[in-house]
Design a protein around this motif. Structure first.
Motif, short mmCIF file in Angstrom:
data_model
loop_
_atom_site.label_atom_id
_atom_site.label_comp_id
_atom_site.label_asym_id
_atom_site.label_seq_id
_atom_site.Cartn_x
_atom_site.Cartn_y
_atom_site.Cartn_z
N ASN A 105 -16.11 5.38 2.16
CA ASN A 105 -16.24 7.11 2.01
C ASN A 105 -14.50 7.23 0.91
O ASN A 105 -14.63 7.12 0.41
N ARG A 106 -13.89 8.33 2.37
CA ARG A 106 -12.60 9.55 1.30
C ARG A 106 -11.30 8.55 1.61
O ARG A 106 -11.37 7.66 2.12
N ILE A 107 -10.88 8.50 0.34
CA ILE A 107 -8.90 8.10 0.37
C ILE A 107 -8.33 9.78 0.13
O ILE A 107 -8.34 10.27 -1.01
N ALA A 108 -7.29 10.06 0.90
CA ALA A 108 -7.14 11.56 -0.05
C ALA A 108 -6.11 11.18 -1.17
O ALA A 108 -4.81 10.07 -1.41
N GLY A 109 -6.40 11.79 -2.32
CA GLY A 109 -5.56 12.15 -3.61
C GLY A 109 -5.76 10.74 -3.80
O GLY A 109 -4.88 10.99 -4.72
N GLY A 110 -6.91 10.37 -3.88
CA GLY A 110 -6.89 8.82 -4.45
C GLY A 110 -5.89 8.25 -4.24
O GLY A 110 -5.48 7.55 -5.62
N LYS A 111 -4.44 8.10 -3.60
CA LYS A 111 -4.03 7.09 -3.28
C LYS A 111 -3.54 6.24 -1.78
O LYS A 111 -3.56 6.87 -0.89
N PHE A 112 -2.88 5.13 -2.33
CA PHE A 112 -2.76 4.04 -0.63
C PHE A 112 -1.29 3.39 -1.29
O PHE A 112 -1.40 3.18 -2.05
N THR A 118 2.61 1.63 -4.22
CA THR A 118 0.76 2.84 -4.95
C THR A 118 0.47 2.39 -5.62
O THR A 118 0.71 2.35 -6.56
N TYR A 119 -1.00 2.78 -5.30
CA TYR A 119 -2.09 2.73 -5.82
C TYR A 119 -2.57 4.08 -6.18
O TYR A 119 -2.68 4.75 -5.16
N THR A 120 -3.12 4.11 -7.80
CA THR A 120 -3.58 5.06 -7.79
C THR A 120 -5.56 5.01 -7.76
O THR A 120 -5.43 4.08 -8.67
N LEU A 121 -5.93 5.74 -7.77
CA LEU A 121 -7.55 5.52 -8.35
C LEU A 121 -7.88 6.41 -8.99
O LEU A 121 -7.59 8.08 -8.83
N PRO A 122 -9.48 6.40 -9.25
CA PRO A 122 -9.71 7.55 -9.89
C PRO A 122 -10.62 8.39 -8.17
O PRO A 122 -11.04 7.79 -7.03
N GLN A 123 -10.21 10.12 -8.85
CA GLN A 123 -10.08 10.89 -8.25
C GLN A 123 -11.82 11.72 -9.10
O GLN A 123 -11.96 12.25 -9.57
N ASN A 124 -12.23 12.88 -7.96
CA ASN A 124 -13.42 13.46 -7.81
C ASN A 124 -12.10 14.93 -8.04
O ASN A 124 -11.20 15.69 -7.78
N ASP A 125 -13.60 16.15 -8.18
CA ASP A 125 -12.91 17.29 -8.37
C ASP A 125 -11.95 17.89 -6.62
O ASP A 125 -12.39 19.15 -6.81
N HIS A 126 -12.26 17.15 -5.90
CA HIS A 126 -12.19 17.69 -4.71
C HIS A 126 -10.13 16.65 -4.13
O HIS A 126 -9.66 16.76 -3.19
N GLY A 127 -10.11 16.25 -5.58
CA GLY A 127 -8.77 15.77 -5.56
C GLY A 127 -8.42 14.11 -5.04
O GLY A 127 -7.35 13.51 -4.18
#
Length: 382
Positions: A105-112, A118-127
């Motif tokens: 499922n989804r993680i907002a902004g590709g971050k948690f 803070t970890y940054t994840l790959p983002q899709n075209d919806h950010g």
């Protein structure tokens, strides 16, 4: 001393009766499924039960590729949407039947944030990050560890996700075990360990139509039951707001069972507008459980095919195939359109790492992750 004739006849009759008694079992076989574009060989494992239920799993994505189920008259049909060959999975990945990770499922902004970092994840075209990012578990060729026939046929797949993979911390060693018993119950067990604190949310993303893949009755005619009195509403980008909202008086009330089509076009409900139909997580009344309990029931009333989904997880994402837009060509050349299949993904909640009130997805060293789900196939009476 010779046995009496009567005793000999009795013994012979017993042996004949024993020979005539069907020995229920489930078989596991493997075969080549071809090669990926880079030449990597892919294996297909087929698990087959005595009652006609069979499941075929690919090493690519540890993907549930085919699931054959008999109807009330014994007619068998594949109830999963997917591609016919590996080229389809490679050219246009769509998660169909795949093992999803690291985070379903989804993680907002590709971050948690975890332990202050803070970890940054790959983002899709919806950010946002979706299903583990662009190179998630669904597009990895898993190792086939073992297969076994017997009362329960099993196939075990493994994958190592290194520290930093897709931005996630910790080296994760994952294992997925598919088990089909002689009655046709397909269990999928997800196990994983990590060497650093991380977040993990593994599930299967099968797309069903219990009328049969390619049937002239699309999946919205299936009758769905979800034992959940609350769901997690979303914003316009399909990220949960953090609220747990009652299903009472809304299109999201599936507690008594109803055809999927009911409410799917309710433009008065903003949640239906956001999802273009249903694309929401339901908070199961059972919560987290040690053993799998009912999360959903899906039935095609015409054929009588029934699928019951059981899980140890607290949520199930119901997706009504809203983004099948007529450009996907699947099995047997069938063109998939909106509503042709639906997903029921057992899971922790979407974006849980960013919502303290949601069930935790944290996994620590020495405390292995485990999620067990079951697809129970049966038929209903007329």
């Amino acid at each position: 001393m010779r046995k009496p004739v009567k005793a000999m006849l009795t013994t012979a009759a017993s042996l004949l009766a024993l020979a005539a008694t069907p020995v229920l079992a489930a078989d596991a076989t493997q075969a080549s499924a071809g090669q990926l574009s880079d030449g990597t060989p892919v294996t297909a494992v087929t698990l087959k039960a005595a009652n006609g239920v069979s499941a075929t799993v690919l090493t690519y994505g540890a993907t549930l590729w085919k699931l054959y189920a008999p109807d009330r008259d014994g007619q068998v049909a594949d109830v999963l949407l997917a591609y016919d060959d590996l080229a389809g999975f490679e050219k246009r990945p769509n998660f169909w039947g795949a093992t999803i990770g690291r985070y379903g499922n989804r993680i907002a902004g590709g971050k948690f944030t975890l332990d202050g970092k803070t970890y940054t994840l790959p983002q899709n075209d919806h950010g946002q990050s979706l299903h583990g990012g662009g190179k998630g578990f669904d597009v990895q060729n898993w190792k086939l560890e073992s297969i076994k026939s017997g009362k329960v046929a099993t196939a075990v797949f493994s994958l190592v996700s290194p520290d930093g993979d897709a931005g996630y911390p910790g080296t994760v060693k994952a294992k997925v075990t598919y088990s089909l018993d002689e009655s046709g119950n397909l269990q999928i067990a997800f196990d994983a360990t990590t060497d650093k604190p991380t977040v993990l949310n593994l599930t299967n993303h099968a797309i069903f139509n219990m009328a049969g893949e390619g049937s002239d009755r699309d999946a919205t005619t299936n009758v769905l039951t979800i034992p959940a009195s609350r769901y997690t509403p979303v914003d316009a980008t399909l990220i949960p707001t953090g609220e747990l909202r009652a299903v009472d008086g809304t299109p999201f009330d599936f507690r008594k069972g109803k055809p999927v089509v009911q409410g799917i076009r309710d433009g008065k409900d903003q949640q239906i507008v956001y999802g273009r139909g249903f694309d929401h997580n339901f908070a199961l009344d059972k919560g987290v459980t040690k053993t799998p309990e009912l999360a959903a029931r899906l039935e095609d009333p015409v054929s009588g095919r029934v699928l019951e989904l059981l899980t140890t997880e607290p949520g199930v994402q119901f997706y009504s195939g809203n983004f099948l837009d007529g450009t996907f060509i699947g099995k047997q050349g069938h063109l998939y359109r909106m509503g042709d299949g639906i997903a029921l993904e057992p899971q922790k909640f979407p974006d849980a790492p960013n919502h303290a009130n949601f069930p935790s997805t944290r996994v620590d060293p020495g405390k292995p992750y485990r999620h067990v789900m079951i697809y129970r196939v049966s038929t209903s009476s007329r």
